[in-house]
Design an enzyme around this catalytic site. Sequence first.
Site, PDB file in Angstrom:
ATOM      1  N   LYS A 152     -10.374   0.321  -2.753  1.00  0.00           N
ATOM      2  CA  LYS A 152     -10.053  -0.237  -1.026  1.00  0.00           C
ATOM      3  C   LYS A 152     -10.329   1.230  -0.612  1.00  0.00           C
ATOM      4  CE  LYS A 152      -6.906  -1.389   2.276  1.00  0.00           C
ATOM      5  NZ  LYS A 152      -5.502  -1.886   2.618  1.00  0.00           N
TER       6      LYS A 152
ATOM      7  N   LYS B 177      -7.128   3.290  -3.352  1.00  0.00           N
ATOM      8  CA  LYS B 177      -7.342   3.402  -2.196  1.00  0.00           C
ATOM      9  C   LYS B 177      -7.516   4.717  -1.801  1.00  0.00           C
ATOM     10  CE  LYS B 177      -5.491   1.974   2.471  1.00  0.00           C
ATOM     11  NZ  LYS B 177      -4.234   1.188   3.182  1.00  0.00           N
TER      12      LYS B 177
ATOM     13  N   ASP C  21       0.713  -1.065  -0.003  1.00  0.00           N
ATOM     14  CA  ASP C  21       0.051   0.065   0.003  1.00  0.00           C
ATOM     15  C   ASP C  21       0.848   1.279   0.078  1.00  0.00           C
ATOM     16  OD1 ASP C  21      -1.728  -2.012   0.600  1.00  0.00           O
ATOM     17  OD2 ASP C  21      -3.097  -0.990   1.837  1.00  0.00           O
TER      18      ASP C  21
END
Length: 301
Positions: A237, A201, A138
């Site tokens: 996400k 995300k 991430d």
Amino acid sequence: MTSTTELRRVLYGLPGVDEFGARARAARLATRSVKNESKAAAIDLAISMVDLTTLEGADTPGKVRALCGKAVHTAPGAPTVGAVCVYPDLVKVAVEALADTGVGIASVATAFPSGRAPLAVKLADTRQAVLDGATEIDMVIDRGAYLAGDYAKVFDEITAVKDACGDAHLKVILETGELATYDNVRRASWLAMLAGADFIKTSTGKIQPAATAPVVLVMLEAVRDFAAERGRIVGVKPAGGIRTTKDALKMLVQVREVAGPRWLDPALFRIGASSLLNDLLMQREKLATGVYSGPDYFSLD
């Protein structure tokens, strides 16, 4: 496509976001409920989409092991979560605890949560996490560069980190709470996807607002449109602020209605959360037994 001029041409060629319309549609979708006969399956699907997360300065190997145990042994008959997300220095602990479980190991890298470090540091951070066993990275974009219009810098950093990931999946955090407008969220989503992101995300969880329903709607529209135009499927996400089963099921309704049923899969939709799993498990038990056990019957994160 690497120059800011080329990227600007593509990003500013995107249709503008109707902010009032996005808020109104998100509000309408939030009023839809999941039928009782479908709720158990929806809760299990949500459990399988959770990236169970601990990202605190006080994290210890013991806390990570406990979290990994919870990720695997959710409840009798319930699925495991999608992944456990930890800082890079704790990846090895998670790898050992999750061996042969099928649960992914996600690690924030690239100077999380600010994203402010030299590229060489970000790449070294990423390579070490992957070497230690992370299956998902991430990364957070440099919002300062993005807001200054230096799209080439952001693009080049994402492509370099993607290369450093090797076989690990790359989730690109936009930190939407700092992007100011929905148009910026749409453009940043496309920029990340053009650069090779496997997921986009919303947030680090350290900045508010985080994963609001209108922002997630704009990102779901982006992955849908990107797939139609470019033929590549990218996941989404949301992270930060999703704490209850009700919140999670609203997200699933939005995924189905905006992006499409194809995204109702842990491979394409994840929820970054630390406390959501307990509520999902409590509501699951209530559906099965008719009794609400309360939080004292579930482990603290």
